[in-house]
Design an enzyme around this catalytic site. Structure first.
Site, PDB file in Angstrom:
ATOM      1  N   LYS A  73       0.832  -1.216   0.000  1.00  0.00           N
ATOM      2  CA  LYS A  73       0.000   0.000   0.000  1.00  0.00           C
ATOM      3  C   LYS A  73       0.864   1.264   0.000  1.00  0.00           C
ATOM      4  O   LYS A  73       0.643   2.170  -0.802  1.00  0.00           O
ATOM      5  CB  LYS A  73      -0.928  -0.032   1.224  1.00  0.00           C
ATOM      6  CG  LYS A  73      -1.912   1.096   1.294  1.00  0.00           C
ATOM      7  CD  LYS A  73      -2.985   0.888   2.302  1.00  0.00           C
ATOM      8  CE  LYS A  73      -2.654   0.422   3.666  1.00  0.00           C
ATOM      9  NZ  LYS A  73      -1.427   0.254   4.269  1.00  0.00           N
ATOM     10  N   THR A  75       4.024   1.457  -0.849  1.00  0.00           N
ATOM     11  CA  THR A  75       4.774   1.437  -2.100  1.00  0.00           C
ATOM     12  C   THR A  75       3.933   2.013  -3.236  1.00  0.00           C
ATOM     13  O   THR A  75       4.422   2.803  -4.066  1.00  0.00           O
ATOM     14  CB  THR A  75       5.188  -0.012  -2.438  1.00  0.00           C
ATOM     15  OG1 THR A  75       5.901  -0.553  -1.324  1.00  0.00           O
ATOM     16  CG2 THR A  75       6.081  -0.066  -3.659  1.00  0.00           C
ATOM     17  N   ARG A  96       2.164   8.055   6.890  1.00  0.00           N
ATOM     18  CA  ARG A  96       2.395   8.048   8.333  1.00  0.00           C
ATOM     19  C   ARG A  96       3.869   7.780   8.660  1.00  0.00           C
ATOM     20  O   ARG A  96       4.603   7.242   7.849  1.00  0.00           O
ATOM     21  CB  ARG A  96       1.536   6.963   8.992  1.00  0.00           C
ATOM     22  CG  ARG A  96       0.045   7.219   8.907  1.00  0.00           C
ATOM     23  CD  ARG A  96      -0.759   6.034   9.411  1.00  0.00           C
ATOM     24  NE  ARG A  96      -0.543   4.863   8.579  1.00  0.00           N
ATOM     25  CZ  ARG A  96      -0.853   3.628   8.925  1.00  0.00           C
ATOM     26  NH1 ARG A  96      -1.365   3.381  10.117  1.00  0.00           N
ATOM     27  NH2 ARG A  96      -0.649   2.617   8.104  1.00  0.00           N
ATOM     28  N   ALA A 275      -4.001   1.440  12.351  1.00  0.00           N
ATOM     29  CA  ALA A 275      -5.383   1.357  11.872  1.00  0.00           C
ATOM     30  C   ALA A 275      -6.153   0.227  12.531  1.00  0.00           C
ATOM     31  O   ALA A 275      -7.378   0.226  12.509  1.00  0.00           O
ATOM     32  CB  ALA A 275      -5.413   1.180  10.364  1.00  0.00           C
ATOM     33  N   PHE A 303      -3.746  -0.602   6.738  1.00  0.00           N
ATOM     34  CA  PHE A 303      -4.306  -1.943   6.581  1.00  0.00           C
ATOM     35  C   PHE A 303      -5.390  -1.983   5.499  1.00  0.00           C
ATOM     36  O   PHE A 303      -5.371  -1.204   4.557  1.00  0.00           O
ATOM     37  CB  PHE A 303      -4.814  -2.478   7.917  1.00  0.00           C
ATOM     38  CG  PHE A 303      -3.713  -2.745   8.909  1.00  0.00           C
ATOM     39  CD1 PHE A 303      -2.587  -3.488   8.551  1.00  0.00           C
ATOM     40  CD2 PHE A 303      -3.760  -2.247  10.200  1.00  0.00           C
ATOM     41  CE1 PHE A 303      -1.558  -3.736   9.461  1.00  0.00           C
ATOM     42  CE2 PHE A 303      -2.736  -2.487  11.111  1.00  0.00           C
ATOM     43  CZ  PHE A 303      -1.639  -3.241  10.733  1.00  0.00           C
ATOM     44  N   PHE A 383       4.168  -8.167  -9.100  1.00  0.00           N
ATOM     45  CA  PHE A 383       5.302  -8.953  -8.631  1.00  0.00           C
ATOM     46  C   PHE A 383       5.882  -9.696  -9.833  1.00  0.00           C
ATOM     47  O   PHE A 383       5.145 -10.059 -10.765  1.00  0.00           O
ATOM     48  CB  PHE A 383       4.885  -9.952  -7.545  1.00  0.00           C
ATOM     49  CG  PHE A 383       4.795  -9.359  -6.175  1.00  0.00           C
ATOM     50  CD1 PHE A 383       5.722  -9.676  -5.183  1.00  0.00           C
ATOM     51  CD2 PHE A 383       3.776  -8.475  -5.848  1.00  0.00           C
ATOM     52  CE1 PHE A 383       5.642  -9.122  -3.909  1.00  0.00           C
ATOM     53  CE2 PHE A 383       3.676  -7.924  -4.580  1.00  0.00           C
ATOM     54  CZ  PHE A 383       4.618  -8.247  -3.603  1.00  0.00           C
ATOM     55  N   TRP A 411       7.192  -0.718  -8.222  1.00  0.00           N
ATOM     56  CA  TRP A 411       8.214  -1.327  -7.356  1.00  0.00           C
ATOM     57  C   TRP A 411       9.496  -1.561  -8.157  1.00  0.00           C
ATOM     58  O   TRP A 411      10.592  -1.256  -7.686  1.00  0.00           O
ATOM     59  CB  TRP A 411       7.703  -2.650  -6.782  1.00  0.00           C
ATOM     60  CG  TRP A 411       8.678  -3.310  -5.844  1.00  0.00           C
ATOM     61  CD1 TRP A 411       8.823  -3.099  -4.501  1.00  0.00           C
ATOM     62  CD2 TRP A 411       9.662  -4.300  -6.196  1.00  0.00           C
ATOM     63  NE1 TRP A 411       9.840  -3.884  -3.992  1.00  0.00           N
ATOM     64  CE2 TRP A 411      10.369  -4.633  -5.008  1.00  0.00           C
ATOM     65  CE3 TRP A 411      10.023  -4.936  -7.388  1.00  0.00           C
ATOM     66  CZ2 TRP A 411      11.403  -5.569  -4.988  1.00  0.00           C
ATOM     67  CZ3 TRP A 411      11.060  -5.870  -7.364  1.00  0.00           C
ATOM     68  CH2 TRP A 411      11.733  -6.177  -6.167  1.00  0.00           C
TER      69      TRP A 411
END
Length: 558
Positions: A73, A75, A96, A275, A303, A383, A411
């Site tokens: 998330k 990333t 955060r 969260a 989350f 991925f 990524w």
């Protein structure tokens, strides 16, 4: 092919001086308070000076329920921010700060990953600018002053059995969950049972993240309920006279932190409530400031969407007068396979049927987010082992749900890999399609709000709460707290309170174990199932492999 670790990539970053990053947002050097060369706080004077500007577009990044396969998330938040800048948009991200406890426990770091990271990665995952230490100190100052007040005669007539203010520490330490303090005789005070929570669960953390300025911060701190008298009347932080000194400790922590991505784009990193046990969003002051300085602001909520996005909408947006223009829901092929019953060790093999089976969790989140009246795009965080057939299966499923899924390779490729996602998100945000509305009105009963979230978001069949909890909620309503939103504390791994129940369960039971009134933050915390406000370390904590190498560089942060 050997991939570089996140920390190796971060170490090779070509960072710009923080003054240059500030200049991209129009922040003059005199309004930056530097912490070294690559991070700075933004002054309150500057923040005050831009309040008459129009807001940019707000984009929320959320995700499916986390699995051991990883979703990415943060990333994706970073990658999308870089992608928006790469296509010529003026964008900033807001995330955060990382908590030391999980970093040394299971997480090992929280600054994005691969070529979609925020730097300086090591600093962000360790002491950063000291905000969490300030919050810990302010919280525990109040703890000390409560016990000191009781020791010196207890003028406020606090019932020592009803001190509800626990202590905090920014570390996973199960030994501190339930303790007895003040043993050792008269000089040490009156023995009583208490405990520690992790700093990110502190109401002080929530208040810092929801306050608009120092005056608002001090008022909210004063509003916190710390104990009750024998007649059950509340004792507030201002009665202990701790709110002023706590504000002094939090003076610098209240100012948002500015850093940069690997591609030298501005990133605000400020605040860090979890969260699953708190409200899971970065600070209101960072988000609202970014919206005055950038045309697009990408922020995340912790989350899965059942926790982070729900609280972002029902707590943060309600309190700050915000409304997201677009929501990006992060999913991975690997996580779909795990939701479809594939073991982590077998994720490398193509399994289109498992992908299709696992999409139910994704579908539930899509419909939940849509119920807030906001448009949703699914980002498939790529991925290297994903096959075309598996990716297409996710795209087809999302299309069947009336939304669209876009493959994003940030990524591996940074902004080049996220351009398609960035273009579509910008189009949707610019189209002004959002008709945002919270899930429940302020004037609904507290138990009604809990039931609304349980049935509409979790798809629970019933909420179980004993008479003591129901009576407590009614008592708070009678005291004028009935208009507050509720902050659900439950496992992040499932829509239910059973972390092993994956997919999209229906008709399960939601047991409420405890309720806590956060009168300063302005919400009621509802603790469900076995959720802990003080986590423990795993059998093999990440801290076992974190060390300095021969060159004095940090190793082991992921």
């Amino acid at each position: 092919m050997a991939f570089k670790t996140d920390i190796e990539i971060a170490r090779e970053a070509s960072k710009q001086p923080i003054q240059e990053i500030g200049a991209k947002l129009g922040i003059a050097t005199e309004h930056l308070l530097p912490y070294g060369h690559d991070k700075a706080k933004v002054s309150q004077d500057f923040i005050n000076s831009v309040q008459d500007r129009k807001n940019g577009k707000l984009i929320l990044v959320t995700a499916i329920n986390p699995t051991p396969a990883g979703e990415g998330k943060t990333t994706t938040t970073v990658g999308l921010g870089d992608g928006l800048n790469a296509i010529g948009k003026k964008a900033a991200i807001c995330i955060r700060e990382a908590s030391l406890g999980p970093n040394f426990g299971m997480k090992g770091g929280a600054a994005g990953g691969g070529y979609a990271q925020v730097v300086p990665m090591e600093d962000m995952n360790l002491h950063f600018t000291g905000d969490f230490h300030a919050i810990t100190s302010a919280h525990n100052l109040l703890s000390a002053m409560i016990d000191n007040h009781i020791y010196w005669g207890n003028e406020l007539e606090i019932d020592e059995r009803r001190v509800v203010w626990r202590r905090v520490v920014d570390m996973n330490d199960r030994a501190l969950r339930d303790i007895v303090t003040s043993l050792g005789g008269v000089a040490n005070g009156f023995p009583r049972q208490t405990g520690f929570d992790i700093t990110v669960a502190s109401e002080v953390m929530a208040i810092l993240c929801l306050s608009k300025d120092l005056a608002d911060l001090e008022k909210r701190l004063g509003d916190m309920i710390v104990a009750y008298r024998r007649d059950k009347s509340p004792v507030y932080c201002r009665d202990i006279k701790a709110d002023g000194a706590m504000t002094v400790l939090l003076k610098d922590a209240m100012q948002p932190n500015l850093v940069q991505t690997l591609e030298n784009n501005p990133a605000f990193v400020h605040g860090g409530p979890f969260a699953n046990i708190a409200h899971g969003c970065n600070s209101v002051i960072a988000t609202t400031t970014a919206l005055k300085l950038a045309d697009y602001v990408v922020t995340e909520a912790g989350f899965g969407a059942d926790l982070g996005a729900e609280k972002f909408m029902n707590i943060k947006c309600r309190k700050a007068g915000l409304a997201p223009d677009c929501v990006v829901l992060v999913a991975t092929v690997r996580a779909m396979k795990m939701n479809g019953g594939v073991a982590k060790a077998d994720l490398g093999a193509e399994n289109v049927d498992a992908v299709k089976k696992g999409c139910a969790n994704l579908g539930r989140h899509i419909s939940n987010v849509k119920s807030f009246g906001v448009p949703v795009v699914v980002a498939i965080n790529h991925f290297s082992g994903d096959t075309e057939a598996e990716v297409q299966a996710v795209k087809d499923y999302v299309a069947s749900q009336g939304s669209e899924a876009i493959l994003s390779k940030h990524w591996a490729d940074g902004s080049k890999g996220s351009e398609a996602l960035a273009r579509r998100v910008a189009e949707i945000a610019d189209a002004d399609r959002s008709q945002f509305a919270p899930l429940y009105p302020d004037d609904m009963s507290l138990f009604g709000k809990i039931e609304r979230i349980a049935t509409k978001i979790y798809h629970a069949g019933e909420v179980i709460a004993d008479k003591k909890i129901r009576d407590q909620l009614k008592e708070w309503e009678a005291q004028g707290y009935g208009n507050l939103p509720v902050c659900m504390a439950k496992t992040q791994y499932s829509f239910s309170t059973d972390p092993n129940l994956r997919g999209a369960p229906e008709g399960h039971t939601l047991p409420i174990r405890e309720v806590r009134l956060s009168a300063g933050a302005g919400f009621v915390v509802v603790i469900c199932g076995e959720i802990m406000t003080m986590p423990g370390l795993p059998r093999v904590p990440a801290s076992e492999t974190i060390r300095l190498n021969e060159g004095g560089q940090i190793e082991g942060l992921f």
